[in-house]
Design a protein around this motif. Sequence first.
Motif, PDB file in Angstrom:
ATOM      1  N   LEU A  41       0.717  -1.250   0.006  1.00 54.39           N
ATOM      2  CA  LEU A  41      -0.040  -0.037   0.186  1.00 54.39           C
ATOM      3  C   LEU A  41       0.957   1.418   0.059  1.00 54.39           C
ATOM      4  O   LEU A  41       0.717   2.243  -0.526  1.00 54.39           O
ATOM      5  CB  LEU A  41      -0.966   0.063   1.235  1.00 54.39           C
ATOM      6  CG  LEU A  41      -2.286  -1.083   1.175  1.00 54.39           C
ATOM      7  CD1 LEU A  41      -3.073  -0.681   2.270  1.00 54.39           C
ATOM      8  CD2 LEU A  41      -2.897  -0.695  -0.159  1.00 54.39           C
ATOM      9  N   TRP A  42       1.950   1.001   0.736  1.00 54.47           N
ATOM     10  CA  TRP A  42       2.827   2.400   0.933  1.00 54.47           C
ATOM     11  C   TRP A  42       3.774   2.653  -0.385  1.00 54.47           C
ATOM     12  O   TRP A  42       3.649   3.562  -0.809  1.00 54.47           O
ATOM     13  CB  TRP A  42       4.124   2.186   1.915  1.00 54.47           C
ATOM     14  CG  TRP A  42       4.854   3.075   2.230  1.00 54.47           C
ATOM     15  CD1 TRP A  42       4.563   4.390   2.609  1.00 54.47           C
ATOM     16  CD2 TRP A  42       6.344   3.093   1.935  1.00 54.47           C
ATOM     17  NE1 TRP A  42       5.839   5.138   2.713  1.00 54.47           N
ATOM     18  CE2 TRP A  42       6.898   4.323   2.124  1.00 54.47           C
ATOM     19  CE3 TRP A  42       7.091   1.941   1.578  1.00 54.47           C
ATOM     20  CZ2 TRP A  42       8.312   4.392   2.313  1.00 54.47           C
ATOM     21  CZ3 TRP A  42       8.646   2.369   1.727  1.00 54.47           C
ATOM     22  CH2 TRP A  42       9.062   3.524   1.833  1.00 54.47           C
ATOM     23  N   LEU A  63     -11.202 -13.701  -0.926  1.00 48.88           N
ATOM     24  CA  LEU A  63     -11.423 -12.433  -1.585  1.00 48.88           C
ATOM     25  C   LEU A  63     -10.614 -12.327  -2.875  1.00 48.88           C
ATOM     26  O   LEU A  63     -10.921 -11.777  -3.810  1.00 48.88           O
ATOM     27  CB  LEU A  63     -11.000 -11.509  -0.544  1.00 48.88           C
ATOM     28  CG  LEU A  63     -10.565  -9.951  -1.061  1.00 48.88           C
ATOM     29  CD1 LEU A  63     -12.067  -9.558  -1.403  1.00 48.88           C
ATOM     30  CD2 LEU A  63     -10.255  -8.909  -0.103  1.00 48.88           C
ATOM     31  N   GLY A  70     -12.413 -11.790  -6.348  1.00 47.09           N
ATOM     32  CA  GLY A  70     -12.139 -10.497  -6.707  1.00 47.09           C
ATOM     33  C   GLY A  70     -11.506 -10.389  -8.122  1.00 47.09           C
ATOM     34  O   GLY A  70     -11.788  -9.409  -8.679  1.00 47.09           O
ATOM     35  N   ARG A 128      -5.279  -4.208  -3.875  1.00 46.63           N
ATOM     36  CA  ARG A 128      -5.508  -3.128  -2.630  1.00 46.63           C
ATOM     37  C   ARG A 128      -6.232  -3.720  -1.546  1.00 46.63           C
ATOM     38  O   ARG A 128      -6.066  -3.444  -0.472  1.00 46.63           O
ATOM     39  CB  ARG A 128      -5.807  -1.928  -3.059  1.00 46.63           C
ATOM     40  CG  ARG A 128      -4.469  -1.000  -3.642  1.00 46.63           C
ATOM     41  CD  ARG A 128      -5.171   0.358  -4.001  1.00 46.63           C
ATOM     42  NE  ARG A 128      -5.853   0.476  -5.100  1.00 46.63           N
ATOM     43  CZ  ARG A 128      -6.912   0.761  -5.301  1.00 46.63           C
ATOM     44  NH1 ARG A 128      -7.705   1.220  -4.620  1.00 46.63           N
ATOM     45  NH2 ARG A 128      -7.291   0.813  -6.705  1.00 46.63           N
ATOM     46  N   TYR A 129      -7.377  -4.310  -1.879  1.00 50.40           N
ATOM     47  CA  TYR A 129      -8.370  -4.845  -0.971  1.00 50.40           C
ATOM     48  C   TYR A 129      -8.039  -5.821  -0.190  1.00 50.40           C
ATOM     49  O   TYR A 129      -7.918  -5.760   1.154  1.00 50.40           O
ATOM     50  CB  TYR A 129      -9.822  -5.238  -1.635  1.00 50.40           C
ATOM     51  CG  TYR A 129     -10.458  -4.218  -2.575  1.00 50.40           C
ATOM     52  CD1 TYR A 129     -10.169  -3.029  -2.268  1.00 50.40           C
ATOM     53  CD2 TYR A 129     -11.303  -4.692  -3.786  1.00 50.40           C
ATOM     54  CE1 TYR A 129     -10.789  -2.131  -3.471  1.00 50.40           C
ATOM     55  CE2 TYR A 129     -11.586  -3.981  -4.634  1.00 50.40           C
ATOM     56  CZ  TYR A 129     -11.501  -2.723  -4.413  1.00 50.40           C
ATOM     57  OH  TYR A 129     -12.358  -1.959  -5.187  1.00 50.40           O
ATOM     58  N   VAL A 147      -5.593  -4.382   2.440  1.00 58.35           N
ATOM     59  CA  VAL A 147      -6.256  -3.668   3.425  1.00 58.35           C
ATOM     60  C   VAL A 147      -6.668  -4.998   4.664  1.00 58.35           C
ATOM     61  O   VAL A 147      -6.623  -4.766   5.716  1.00 58.35           O
ATOM     62  CB  VAL A 147      -7.544  -3.122   3.028  1.00 58.35           C
ATOM     63  CG1 VAL A 147      -8.589  -2.717   4.044  1.00 58.35           C
ATOM     64  CG2 VAL A 147      -6.969  -1.847   2.263  1.00 58.35           C
ATOM     65  N   LEU A 148      -7.091  -5.937   3.966  1.00 59.60           N
ATOM     66  CA  LEU A 148      -7.518  -7.245   4.792  1.00 59.60           C
ATOM     67  C   LEU A 148      -6.386  -7.822   5.558  1.00 59.60           C
ATOM     68  O   LEU A 148      -6.303  -8.011   6.814  1.00 59.60           O
ATOM     69  CB  LEU A 148      -8.410  -8.213   4.066  1.00 59.60           C
ATOM     70  CG  LEU A 148      -8.623  -9.425   4.819  1.00 59.60           C
ATOM     71  CD1 LEU A 148      -9.548  -8.939   5.998  1.00 59.60           C
ATOM     72  CD2 LEU A 148      -9.340 -10.483   3.962  1.00 59.60           C
ATOM     73  N   ILE A 155      -3.716  -6.145   6.591  1.00 58.62           N
ATOM     74  CA  ILE A 155      -3.138  -5.087   7.615  1.00 58.62           C
ATOM     75  C   ILE A 155      -4.179  -5.189   8.828  1.00 58.62           C
ATOM     76  O   ILE A 155      -4.019  -5.497  10.053  1.00 58.62           O
ATOM     77  CB  ILE A 155      -3.134  -3.823   7.226  1.00 58.62           C
ATOM     78  CG1 ILE A 155      -2.043  -3.545   6.294  1.00 58.62           C
ATOM     79  CG2 ILE A 155      -2.975  -2.788   8.289  1.00 58.62           C
ATOM     80  CD1 ILE A 155      -1.948  -2.487   5.466  1.00 58.62           C
TER      81      ILE A 155
END
Lengths: 231, 217
Positions: free
Chosen positions: A69-70, A132, A136, A144-145, A148-149, A151
Amino acid sequence: MKRLGSWAGPGLPWIVGPGMLGALYLIFMVVPTERVQGIVQRIFYFHVPAAWAAFLGFVVVSVASALFLWSGRAAYDRVARAAAELGMIFCTLVLLTGPIWARPIWGAWWTWDPRLTMTVILWTIYAAYLLLRSFGGADEAVARYAAVLGIVGALDIPLIMISVRLWRGMHPSVIGARPGEGGLADPSMRFTLFYTGLCFVLLFVWMLLVRLRVLRVEDEIEAIHRRIHPA
Amino acid sequence: MLAILAKDLRIELRTREGVSSLAVLGLLVLLVFQFAFPERPTPEAAAAALWLAFVLAGTIGAQRTFLLERENACMHGLVTAPLDPAMIFVAKMLGNVVILTVLQFLVVPLTVVFFDVAPTSRLGWLAVVCFLGNVGFSAVTTLFAAISVRIRAREVMLPLLVLPLVSPLLIAAVQASARLLGDGSAAEVSVWIQVLAAFDVIFAAAGWLLFEYVVRE
């Protein structure tokens, strides 16, 4: 990662393979049989290292997710994905080997002991993560989703630990504390556990590198495909 | 941010789609539990039914969080608006908190009646537990509703994503409520309230920080 993979990829099987054989030798030939539990106790030398590898998988997923993500680099996403798949395998192994031991020792396949509860919740988070990814599709948004999960799942771990401890800690437990590493009386037992643990970690790393190579090739093929057939 | 919240609540007030369907759903879950439990249910069973009704109805209700925004590409409009995405998260989360509070106002009294428990002097504490449970649950579901609305199989995915993550919240809320509906000590309840509060802080912050990566086009 790529450079690490280029020497560790071919090299690791030559360490992990004999290492695992050595682990089997230690477990079945060297280590003394535990006095109270008998032969069943030997499954511990696979059960506990598998749990370490599963936990390592979770750590790698969350760190790689944050890095992805970063930085937005696809390589981190591939690491997270491969680590989640491996973590799932090792977590499943933990959940399978546990009951085999628990049935003769505790008299039940399953109890809601804090560690068991925690492991099964972690397993469901892994399962959700992989579902997912497979539902997905392959686009960048799904990565990205998933990150998020990855993290959020890691943030959940301390809360899960606290709540399951308190949950069961308040009730008098029929079964006493689980014999942990500290309960291994013989030094050769402890050595075997740590040796097998090291083997499992190396196995994890090797499988991770192999899976990463497959994922990278998949991405490259996808890119070539898109260049030939622009949507 | 307040504008988004006001807009969502106005839609809800005019249609009453969300709240009314959730209310009936919550009632149904309580009824099903009544049938499934033994004749003389305990406070523990009441707490379990209360929170399962909340979680099941809440998960289904949260599907709606972003469904409205899909029509006419409203979400696109929201994201491109000169607005911190974290604010959209807060607005949507507060919207869910409001709707779920209405649900709780219905489910909690019904639980008390159906299960014949009396939360006599500790109604205030029960309200605190309900509120903290609501906030934490809304934080997690709002974040993942934004994800599930954008992928295939979204009806299945939201519960799959949310239920494992809220398990600590569920354990804490059920344990605290069971003690409040039965006769537990204040010290026993306070430790669970701390767990709930920690959950709320962590996941509200996580949603606040991560929402941007979910809605980024």
